[in-house]
Motif scaffolding. Structure first.
Motif, PDB file in Angstrom:
ATOM      1  N   LYS A   1      24.824  -9.615  27.094  1.00 43.53           N
ATOM      2  CA  LYS A   1      24.175  -9.702  28.406  1.00 43.53           C
ATOM      3  C   LYS A   1      24.870  -8.764  29.408  1.00 43.53           C
ATOM      4  CE  LYS A   1      24.375 -13.380  31.185  1.00 43.53           C
ATOM      5  NZ  LYS A   1      24.269 -14.757  31.665  1.00 43.53           N
ATOM      6  N   TYR A   2      26.193  -8.747  29.385  1.00 42.58           N
ATOM      7  CA  TYR A   2      26.954  -7.871  30.273  1.00 42.58           C
ATOM      8  C   TYR A   2      26.652  -6.403  29.965  1.00 42.58           C
ATOM      9  CZ  TYR A   2      30.709  -5.635  32.795  1.00 42.58           C
ATOM     10  OH  TYR A   2      31.407  -4.828  33.653  1.00 42.58           O
ATOM     11  N   ILE A   3      26.623  -6.059  28.687  1.00 41.83           N
ATOM     12  CA  ILE A   3      26.347  -4.672  28.291  1.00 41.83           C
ATOM     13  C   ILE A   3      24.970  -4.256  28.786  1.00 41.83           C
ATOM     14  CG2 ILE A   3      25.889  -3.171  26.304  1.00 41.83           C
ATOM     15  CD1 ILE A   3      28.175  -4.723  24.853  1.00 41.83           C
ATOM     16  N   LYS A   4      23.985  -5.106  28.618  1.00 43.41           N
ATOM     17  CA  LYS A   4      22.619  -4.784  29.057  1.00 43.41           C
ATOM     18  C   LYS A   4      22.575  -4.621  30.582  1.00 43.41           C
ATOM     19  CE  LYS A   4      18.022  -4.876  28.140  1.00 43.41           C
ATOM     20  NZ  LYS A   4      17.269  -4.431  26.988  1.00 43.41           N
ATOM     21  N   ALA A   5      23.261  -5.502  31.304  1.00 41.78           N
ATOM     22  CA  ALA A   5      23.275  -5.437  32.772  1.00 41.78           C
ATOM     23  C   ALA A   5      24.021  -4.203  33.278  1.00 41.78           C
ATOM     24  CB  ALA A   5      23.906  -6.705  33.347  1.00 41.78           C
ATOM     25  N   ASN A   6      24.931  -3.685  32.474  1.00 47.37           N
ATOM     26  CA  ASN A   6      25.730  -2.511  32.852  1.00 47.37           C
ATOM     27  C   ASN A   6      25.426  -1.368  31.882  1.00 47.37           C
ATOM     28  OD1 ASN A   6      27.750  -3.543  35.058  1.00 47.37           O
ATOM     29  ND2 ASN A   6      27.537  -5.154  33.535  1.00 47.37           N
ATOM     30  N   LYS A   7      24.159  -1.201  31.627  1.00 49.61           N
ATOM     31  CA  LYS A   7      23.654  -0.266  30.618  1.00 49.61           C
ATOM     32  C   LYS A   7      24.221   1.146  30.775  1.00 49.61           C
ATOM     33  CE  LYS A   7      19.372   1.759  28.993  1.00 49.61           C
ATOM     34  NZ  LYS A   7      17.948   1.858  29.085  1.00 49.61           N
ATOM     35  N   THR A   8      24.159   1.689  31.961  1.00 43.41           N
ATOM     36  CA  THR A   8      24.545   3.087  32.170  1.00 43.41           C
ATOM     37  C   THR A   8      25.992   3.344  31.782  1.00 43.41           C
ATOM     38  OG1 THR A   8      22.945   3.221  33.963  1.00 43.41           O
ATOM     39  CG2 THR A   8      24.607   4.959  33.854  1.00 43.41           C
TER      40      THR A   8
ATOM     41  N   LEU B   1      19.266  -0.036  23.942  1.00 42.44           N
ATOM     42  CA  LEU B   1      19.303  -1.463  24.269  1.00 42.44           C
ATOM     43  C   LEU B   1      17.910  -2.085  24.339  1.00 42.44           C
ATOM     44  CD1 LEU B   1      21.730  -0.041  26.403  1.00 42.44           C
ATOM     45  CD2 LEU B   1      22.384  -2.387  26.070  1.00 42.44           C
ATOM     46  N   LYS B   2      17.077  -1.744  23.367  1.00 45.33           N
ATOM     47  CA  LYS B   2      15.691  -2.222  23.374  1.00 45.33           C
ATOM     48  C   LYS B   2      15.581  -3.712  23.089  1.00 45.33           C
ATOM     49  CE  LYS B   2      14.041   2.319  22.185  1.00 45.33           C
ATOM     50  NZ  LYS B   2      14.299   3.214  21.098  1.00 45.33           N
ATOM     51  N   GLU B   3      16.390  -4.227  22.163  1.00 45.66           N
ATOM     52  CA  GLU B   3      16.350  -5.654  21.862  1.00 45.66           C
ATOM     53  C   GLU B   3      17.017  -6.434  22.988  1.00 45.66           C
ATOM     54  OE1 GLU B   3      17.818  -3.466  19.697  1.00 45.66           O
ATOM     55  OE2 GLU B   3      16.248  -3.288  18.189  1.00 45.66           O
ATOM     56  N   SER B   4      16.668  -7.697  23.079  1.00 46.71           N
ATOM     57  CA  SER B   4      17.275  -8.549  24.112  1.00 46.71           C
ATOM     58  C   SER B   4      18.720  -8.860  23.735  1.00 46.71           C
ATOM     59  CB  SER B   4      16.496  -9.851  24.249  1.00 46.71           C
ATOM     60  OG  SER B   4      16.721 -10.668  23.103  1.00 46.71           O
ATOM     61  N   PRO B   5      19.567  -9.146  24.726  1.00 50.56           N
ATOM     62  CA  PRO B   5      20.944  -9.544  24.422  1.00 50.56           C
ATOM     63  C   PRO B   5      20.987 -10.769  23.505  1.00 50.56           C
ATOM     64  CG  PRO B   5      20.738  -9.035  26.743  1.00 50.56           C
ATOM     65  CD  PRO B   5      19.347  -9.009  26.176  1.00 50.56           C
ATOM     66  N   GLY B   6      20.059 -11.694  23.709  1.00 52.92           N
ATOM     67  CA  GLY B   6      20.026 -12.891  22.876  1.00 52.92           C
ATOM     68  C   GLY B   6      19.758 -12.579  21.419  1.00 52.92           C
ATOM     69  N   LYS B   7      18.861 -11.643  21.167  1.00 54.90           N
ATOM     70  CA  LYS B   7      18.529 -11.277  19.782  1.00 54.90           C
ATOM     71  C   LYS B   7      19.720 -10.601  19.103  1.00 54.90           C
ATOM     72  CE  LYS B   7      15.083  -8.869  17.011  1.00 54.90           C
ATOM     73  NZ  LYS B   7      13.848  -8.091  17.008  1.00 54.90           N
ATOM     74  N   VAL B   8      20.380  -9.699  19.796  1.00 53.88           N
ATOM     75  CA  VAL B   8      21.529  -8.994  19.220  1.00 53.88           C
ATOM     76  C   VAL B   8      22.675  -9.981  18.980  1.00 53.88           C
ATOM     77  CG1 VAL B   8      23.251  -7.176  19.603  1.00 53.88           C
ATOM     78  CG2 VAL B   8      20.863  -6.806  20.268  1.00 53.88           C
ATOM     79  N   ALA B   9      22.938 -10.826  19.961  1.00 55.95           N
ATOM     80  CA  ALA B   9      24.014 -11.816  19.817  1.00 55.95           C
ATOM     81  C   ALA B   9      23.706 -12.782  18.678  1.00 55.95           C
ATOM     82  CB  ALA B   9      24.208 -12.576  21.121  1.00 55.95           C
ATOM     83  N   ALA B  10      22.447 -13.198  18.545  1.00 51.06           N
ATOM     84  CA  ALA B  10      22.066 -14.115  17.464  1.00 51.06           C
ATOM     85  C   ALA B  10      22.306 -13.467  16.103  1.00 51.06           C
ATOM     86  CB  ALA B  10      20.605 -14.535  17.611  1.00 51.06           C
ATOM     87  N   PHE B  11      21.994 -12.173  15.983  1.00 53.75           N
ATOM     88  CA  PHE B  11      22.240 -11.474  14.718  1.00 53.75           C
ATOM     89  C   PHE B  11      23.732 -11.438  14.408  1.00 53.75           C
ATOM     90  CE2 PHE B  11      23.289  -7.848  12.132  1.00 53.75           C
ATOM     91  CZ  PHE B  11      22.412  -7.997  11.061  1.00 53.75           C
TER      92      PHE B  11
END
Length: 175
Positions: free
Chosen positions: A76-83, A148-158
């Motif tokens: 979630k942090y990575i997605k929020a701080n994408k750049t 970062l196309k997938e959601s943070p939840g999907k990546v974390a779940a994997f």
């Protein structure tokens, strides 16, 4: 802030070894004296940016006492701080930064395994954690490099499912 942003922009195009203080100053539209009043060189500036990111993520990790929740909070942090993450986790960033970040949960994870298993083998647990952490690094890098196309939840779940699969193999050995 403009100095940091300028370095990050330049890092999208080339490695830190090819970036000069002059390049950063030109991009930031400042003079070299301004740069040198804050930083010794481009490497110190990059280290400061990386350490700031690390400390922010460490706070996320400290507030999350569950390793599975940590995976989600990190993504979630990575997605929020994408750049900034796209730059720092890219081929032009520090190759060890993501590893340092993932080792934030090291002690917490090892302690959980100690409680869940009847035996404790420090060498095995270290190897197990290294395997899980490096697999997680590969997944996160792939996610970041693909936009970062997938959601943070999907990546974390994997990541959590893959780690759990390895855990089950060790649990089965114990029985």
């Amino acid at each position: 802030m403009v100095i940091k942003e300028s370095l990050l922009k330049l890092l999208t195009e080339q490695s830190i070894n090819k970036i000069t203080v002059t390049d950063i100053c030109r991009e930031a539209n400042i003079n070299r004296n301004t740069f040198y009043s804050h930083y010794a060189n481009q490497f110190e500036l990059l280290a400061m940016i990386e350490n700031d990111l690390y400390e922010e993520i460490k706070q996320v990790g400290i507030s999350s006492s569950n390793p599975q929740k940590l995976s989600y909070e990190l993504c979630k942090y990575i997605k929020a701080n994408k750049t900034i993450c796209e730059v720092l986790f890219s081929e032009h960033g520090d190759k060890e930064l993501l590893e340092r970040i993932l080792y934030i949960s090291h002690d917490l994870t090892i302690e959980r395994w100690k409680q869940e298993l009847k035996y404790y083998d420090p060498q095995l647990f270290e190897s197990w954690y290294t395997f899980a952490a490096h697999g997680s690094i590969a997944i996160i890098k792939k996610w970041v490099s693909s936009g970062l196309k997938e959601s943070p939840g999907k990546v974390a779940a994997f990541i959590d499912k893959a780690t759990e699969a390895v855990s089950k193999a060790f649990y089965a050995e114990e029985l």
